[in-house]
Design an enzyme around this catalytic site. Structure first.
Site, PDB file in Angstrom:
ATOM      1  N   LYS A  58      -8.807  14.046  -4.118  1.00  0.00           N
ATOM      2  CA  LYS A  58      -8.384  13.691  -5.472  1.00  0.00           C
ATOM      3  C   LYS A  58      -9.596  13.630  -6.410  1.00  0.00           C
ATOM      4  CE  LYS A  58      -4.319  11.015  -3.955  1.00  0.00           C
ATOM      5  NZ  LYS A  58      -3.637   9.693  -4.066  1.00  0.00           N
ATOM      6  N   TYR A 115       4.463  15.201  -7.110  1.00  0.00           N
ATOM      7  CA  TYR A 115       4.813  13.790  -6.945  1.00  0.00           C
ATOM      8  C   TYR A 115       6.252  13.495  -7.368  1.00  0.00           C
ATOM      9  CZ  TYR A 115       0.049  12.277  -5.711  1.00  0.00           C
ATOM     10  OH  TYR A 115      -1.165  12.064  -5.076  1.00  0.00           O
ATOM     11  N   ASN A 163      -7.499   6.510  -4.316  1.00  0.00           N
ATOM     12  CA  ASN A 163      -7.706   6.399  -2.866  1.00  0.00           C
ATOM     13  C   ASN A 163      -8.160   7.702  -2.222  1.00  0.00           C
ATOM     14  OD1 ASN A 163      -5.308   7.751  -3.114  1.00  0.00           O
ATOM     15  ND2 ASN A 163      -4.042   6.137  -2.211  1.00  0.00           N
ATOM     16  N   HIS A 189      -5.057  12.907  -0.577  1.00  0.00           N
ATOM     17  CA  HIS A 189      -3.613  13.027  -0.345  1.00  0.00           C
ATOM     18  C   HIS A 189      -3.413  13.776   0.962  1.00  0.00           C
ATOM     19  CE1 HIS A 189       0.613  14.106  -0.879  1.00  0.00           C
ATOM     20  NE2 HIS A 189       0.267  15.303  -0.452  1.00  0.00           N
ATOM     21  N   GLU A 209       4.750  21.319  -0.419  1.00  0.00           N
ATOM     22  CA  GLU A 209       3.492  21.109  -1.148  1.00  0.00           C
ATOM     23  C   GLU A 209       2.545  22.298  -0.985  1.00  0.00           C
ATOM     24  OE1 GLU A 209       2.086  17.353   0.378  1.00  0.00           O
ATOM     25  OE2 GLU A 209       3.739  16.253  -0.550  1.00  0.00           O
TER      26      GLU A 209
HETATM   27  P1  IDP Z   1       0.297   8.052   0.017  1.00  0.00           P
HETATM   28  O1  IDP Z   1      -0.712   8.815  -0.837  1.00  0.00           O
HETATM   29  O2  IDP Z   1      -0.391   7.088   0.930  1.00  0.00           O
HETATM   30  O3  IDP Z   1       1.295   8.948   0.706  1.00  0.00           O
HETATM   31  P2  IDP Z   1       2.436   7.393  -1.860  1.00  0.00           P
HETATM   32  O4  IDP Z   1       3.354   6.230  -1.670  1.00  0.00           O
HETATM   33  O5  IDP Z   1       2.976   8.767  -1.620  1.00  0.00           O
HETATM   34  O6  IDP Z   1       1.119   7.125  -1.008  1.00  0.00           O
HETATM   35  O7  IDP Z   1       1.909   7.294  -3.368  1.00  0.00           O
HETATM   36  C1  IDP Z   1       1.239   8.370  -3.974  1.00  0.00           C
HETATM   37  C2  IDP Z   1      -0.013   7.839  -4.648  1.00  0.00           C
HETATM   38  O8  IDP Z   1       0.363   6.970  -5.721  1.00  0.00           O
HETATM   39  C3  IDP Z   1      -0.911   6.971  -3.773  1.00  0.00           C
HETATM   40  O9  IDP Z   1      -1.808   7.720  -2.953  1.00  0.00           O
HETATM   41  C4  IDP Z   1      -1.637   6.140  -4.782  1.00  0.00           C
HETATM   42  O10 IDP Z   1      -2.673   6.902  -5.421  1.00  0.00           O
HETATM   43  C5  IDP Z   1      -0.544   5.871  -5.790  1.00  0.00           C
HETATM   44  N1  IDP Z   1       0.232   4.651  -5.512  1.00  0.00           N
HETATM   45  C6  IDP Z   1       1.246   4.515  -4.623  1.00  0.00           C
HETATM   46  N2  IDP Z   1       1.764   3.270  -4.645  1.00  0.00           N
HETATM   47  C7  IDP Z   1       1.067   2.605  -5.586  1.00  0.00           C
HETATM   48  C8  IDP Z   1       1.147   1.276  -6.081  1.00  0.00           C
HETATM   49  O11 IDP Z   1       1.966   0.450  -5.653  1.00  0.00           O
HETATM   50  N3  IDP Z   1       0.249   0.921  -7.050  1.00  0.00           N
HETATM   51  C9  IDP Z   1      -0.664   1.800  -7.533  1.00  0.00           C
HETATM   52  N4  IDP Z   1      -0.768   3.070  -7.116  1.00  0.00           N
HETATM   53  C10 IDP Z   1       0.087   3.475  -6.138  1.00  0.00           C
HETATM   54 MG    MG Z   2       2.686  10.236  -0.219  1.00  0.00          MG
END
Ligand code: IDP
Ligand code: MG
Length: 139
Positions: free
Chosen positions: A13, A53, A120, A123, A134
């Site tokens: 990212k 997304y 984070n 992805h 994807e």
């Molecule tokens: P993942 O990347 O671990 O699969 P997902 O639930 O698919 O997580 O969410 C996509 C992205 O959205 C996450 O990697 C993170 O950057 C962001 N995200 C997800 N949940 C939250 C939240 O509760 N607060 C803030 N950012 C979030």
């Molecule tokens: Mg995800």
């Protein structure tokens, strides 16, 4: 035990690229033994990110997430290996970098920056269906 060779989409990212952690992330992926089949640096557009997304549309973090992913270049990787979908998610660690396990990419290198969206670093597709969908979007 025979397991299928899979492919997954990994994204470094914009925070990972900006912090010059692309090499460290690729090092961990290659050290695990997964094969980089294709790789490119891209500036994503909104349409691509809204499709990528789509499962998160309507959630409070959706717009901040799209803005974050638009904020700079992304490195997209087509990664191959036995059980690589599950395996890369294990290398990456859980979504919240503050509580992601030490030893994982997010646990070792990420933290909470007090922003509306979790930055984070990576992805990884979460299922064979997501991975096919994807990879077709990004490659
Ligand atoms: P993942 O990347 O671990 O699969 P997902 O639930 O698919 O997580 O969410 C996509 C992205 O959205 C996450 O990697 C993170 O950057 C962001 N995200 C997800 N949940 C939250 C939240 O509760 N607060 C803030 N950012 C979030
Ligand atoms: Mg995800």
């Amino acid at each position: 035990m025979s397991t299928p060779v899979e492919e997954t989409l990994v994204l470094v990212k914009p925070d990972g690229v900006a912090r010059q952690l692309t090499g460290e992330i690729l090092r961990r992926i290659e050290a695990k033994g997964y094969v980089i089949v294709d790789l490119k640096m891209v500036q994503a557009d909104r349409g691509l990110l809204e499709q990528h997304y789509e499962e998160h549309q309507g959630k409070p973090f959706f717009e901040p997430l799209v803005e974050f992913m638009l904020s700079g270049p992304i490195v997209a990787i087509r990664l191959q290996g036995n059980r690589v979908i599950e395996g890369f998610r294990s290398l990456a660690g859980t979504t919240d970098p503050t509580t992601a396990a030490p030893g994982t990419i997010r646990g070792d290198l990420g933290r909470d920056w007090g922003l509306k969206v979790a930055q984070n670093l990576v992805h990884g597709s979460d299922s064979p269906e997501s991975s096919s969908r994807e990879l077709a979007l990004w490659f």
